[in-house]
Design an enzyme around this catalytic site. Structure first.
Site, mmCIF file in Angstrom:
data_model
loop_
_atom_site.group_PDB
_atom_site.id
_atom_site.type_symbol
_atom_site.label_atom_id
_atom_site.label_comp_id
_atom_site.label_asym_id
_atom_site.label_seq_id
_atom_site.Cartn_x
_atom_site.Cartn_y
_atom_site.Cartn_z
ATOM 1 N N GLY A 11 -1.826 27.608 6.656
ATOM 2 C CA GLY A 11 -3.170 27.326 7.024
ATOM 3 C C GLY A 11 -2.886 25.711 7.852
ATOM 4 O O GLY A 11 -2.273 25.163 7.137
ATOM 5 N N ARG A 72 1.648 32.746 9.461
ATOM 6 C CA ARG A 72 2.051 33.165 8.083
ATOM 7 C C ARG A 72 3.073 34.418 8.338
ATOM 8 O O ARG A 72 2.946 34.885 9.222
ATOM 9 C CB ARG A 72 0.983 33.779 7.009
ATOM 10 C CG ARG A 72 -0.170 32.434 6.736
ATOM 11 C CD ARG A 72 -1.181 33.096 5.824
ATOM 12 N NE ARG A 72 -2.210 32.167 5.697
ATOM 13 C CZ ARG A 72 -2.348 31.265 5.065
ATOM 14 N NH1 ARG A 72 -1.267 30.788 4.229
ATOM 15 N NH2 ARG A 72 -3.409 30.530 5.102
ATOM 16 N N ASP A 103 1.985 25.736 -0.546
ATOM 17 C CA ASP A 103 2.999 26.446 -1.492
ATOM 18 C C ASP A 103 3.826 27.568 -0.629
ATOM 19 O O ASP A 103 4.943 27.543 -1.064
ATOM 20 C CB ASP A 103 1.828 27.224 -2.581
ATOM 21 C CG ASP A 103 2.825 27.659 -3.585
ATOM 22 O OD1 ASP A 103 3.361 26.940 -4.610
ATOM 23 O OD2 ASP A 103 2.993 29.046 -3.611
ATOM 24 N N SER A 105 4.780 27.740 2.275
ATOM 25 C CA SER A 105 5.555 27.101 3.296
ATOM 26 C C SER A 105 6.801 26.377 2.325
ATOM 27 O O SER A 105 7.998 26.543 2.564
ATOM 28 C CB SER A 105 5.093 25.927 4.017
ATOM 29 O OG SER A 105 3.728 26.498 4.687
ATOM 30 N N THR A 125 -2.158 20.648 3.527
ATOM 31 C CA THR A 125 -3.311 21.703 3.259
ATOM 32 C C THR A 125 -4.550 21.044 2.771
ATOM 33 O O THR A 125 -4.368 20.113 2.127
ATOM 34 C CB THR A 125 -2.570 22.840 2.118
ATOM 35 O OG1 THR A 125 -3.755 23.452 1.803
ATOM 36 C CG2 THR A 125 -2.159 21.970 0.946
ATOM 37 N N ASP A 127 -6.350 22.084 0.642
ATOM 38 C CA ASP A 127 -6.842 22.481 -0.546
ATOM 39 C C ASP A 127 -6.577 21.730 -1.640
ATOM 40 O O ASP A 127 -7.255 21.655 -2.875
ATOM 41 C CB ASP A 127 -6.236 23.925 -0.908
ATOM 42 C CG ASP A 127 -6.676 25.009 0.111
ATOM 43 O OD1 ASP A 127 -7.765 24.966 0.585
ATOM 44 O OD2 ASP A 127 -5.736 26.035 0.301
ATOM 45 N N ASP A 129 -3.965 21.427 -3.508
ATOM 46 C CA ASP A 129 -3.450 22.218 -4.678
ATOM 47 C C ASP A 129 -1.944 22.207 -4.851
ATOM 48 O O ASP A 129 -1.478 23.206 -5.377
ATOM 49 C CB ASP A 129 -3.892 23.596 -4.442
ATOM 50 C CG ASP A 129 -3.349 24.173 -3.316
ATOM 51 O OD1 ASP A 129 -2.691 23.681 -2.263
ATOM 52 O OD2 ASP A 129 -3.640 25.612 -2.907
ATOM 53 N N ARG A 171 -9.137 27.991 -1.950
ATOM 54 C CA ARG A 171 -8.400 29.130 -2.518
ATOM 55 C C ARG A 171 -8.782 29.061 -4.150
ATOM 56 O O ARG A 171 -9.732 29.122 -4.333
ATOM 57 C CB ARG A 171 -6.855 28.883 -2.211
ATOM 58 C CG ARG A 171 -6.554 29.120 -0.915
ATOM 59 C CD ARG A 171 -4.872 29.571 -0.793
ATOM 60 N NE ARG A 171 -4.207 28.482 -1.383
ATOM 61 C CZ ARG A 171 -2.890 28.972 -1.914
ATOM 62 N NH1 ARG A 171 -2.447 29.899 -1.247
ATOM 63 N NH2 ARG A 171 -2.076 28.122 -2.343
#
Length: 319
Positions: A11, A72, A103, A105, A125, A127, A129, A171
């Site tokens: 993303g 992706r 993650d 990637s 990202t 996120d 995360d 996510r």
């Protein structure tokens, strides 16, 4: 190294362009040729690779999205797909690779490292995360986009005396919801890391109504529930009329904040330095305003957790 590549994967996030710019200009400063791989790992497999010059990354630091495009790629998860990508890297003489993404990637970068290609991961990202870094590129911009939306929705919630439920991205991580909820004065914040009791939420909403509060804002992270599903739970528990706003991909777009531009510039630059030192298999990050790096193995063995003190603070301030 004489030649390195750079790609963005997964993303998109605001600040990816700033990171690409930093990689290209840092490398050229050190007399290293840089090749852009367009379309992520899919582009690598199909040889969509082009040499980048200083002018190639001019006037992009303030732009959202990614000039290298992103995708992706399920095919790259297979040994055959990885071998195709390696053949394309060899064809262009690329000796090292900077991978900007999340993650998935990083998993691809780790696979290439295991097959002899020095790869460095840069966390891109919204996120937030990724373990090994306090902040990921794009998180701050997405956060400010959400806060701006909350402020606008609160105006309408107040005018119509309603409970508004705002669904945000992230996510399985609750950082966007938590930070935006605290900054936006939300009455309730739902994040994947903490369970919730709909009856307790209903009681809080009713108490607010009893003391004269005419509207409420509830932030729901997508990893918990959809906004529509949670709205039905609230209406069943309280008989309150609700409205739902799903912010969606607006959170990924827009000009990156100053914080994200600086973060991307620092991390992209450090990634090139690691390749110059022939240190592959690592991911860069930021800790206490210092640039750090960890092995992919360390990154995958850790779990990025939220700041629970912030979560408890949000509960105390929303009484």
């Amino acid at each position: 190294m004489k030649k390195i590549g750079v790609l963005t994967s997964g993303g998109d996030s605001p600040g990816m362009n700033a990171a690409v710019r930093a990689v290209v200009r840092k490398a050229i400063y050190h007399n290293i040729e840089v090749y852009g791989i367009f379309g992520g790992y899919t582009g690598m497999i199909h040889g969509n690779i082009k040499k980048l010059e200083l002018g190639s990354v001019g006037d992009i630091i303030h732009r959202g999205g990614t000039m290298l495009y992103s995708a992706r790629c399920e095919e790259f998860k297979t040994p055959a797909g990885q071998q195709q990508g390696i053949e394309q890297l060899n064809k262009h003489g690329i000796e090292g690779l900077v991978v900007i993404g999340g993650d998935g990637s990083y998993r691809g970068a780790e696979a290439l490292t295991e097959q002899g290609y020095a790869c460095v991961g840069v966390p891109g990202t919204i996120d937030n995360d990724i373990a090994g870094t306090q902040y990921t590129i794009g998180f701050d911009t997405a956060l400010n986009t959400v806060i701006d939306a909350i402020d606008k929705i609160r105006d309408t919630a107040s005018s119509h005396e309603r409970t508004f439920i705002i669904e945000v991205m992230g996510r399985d991580a609750g950082d966007i919801a938590l930070w935006a909820g605290l900054a936006g004065g939300a009455e309730t914040i739902l994040i994947p890391e903490v369970g919730y009791n709909i009856n307790e939420i209903g009681t809080r909403l009713k108490k607010g109504l009893e003391r004269g509060k005419r509207h409420s804002i509830i932030i729901v992270a997508e990893g918990v529930s959809s906004g529509a599903e949670f709205a039905r739970e609230v209406e069943k528990a309280t008989n309150f009329e609700t409205r739902v706003s799903v912010l969606g991909h607006i959170q990924r777009g827009g000009s990156p904040t100053a914080f994200d531009r600086v973060l991307a510039s620092r991390l992209g630059s450090r990634a090139v330095e690691l390749l110059i030192d022939k240190k592959g298999g690592r991911a860069v990050g930021i800790q206490n305003n210092q640039v750090v790096d960890y092995s992919f193995e360390e990154i995958f063995s850790k779990e990025k957790s939220i700041d629970f003190s912030m979560y408890h603070l949000s509960q105390e301030l929303s009484i």
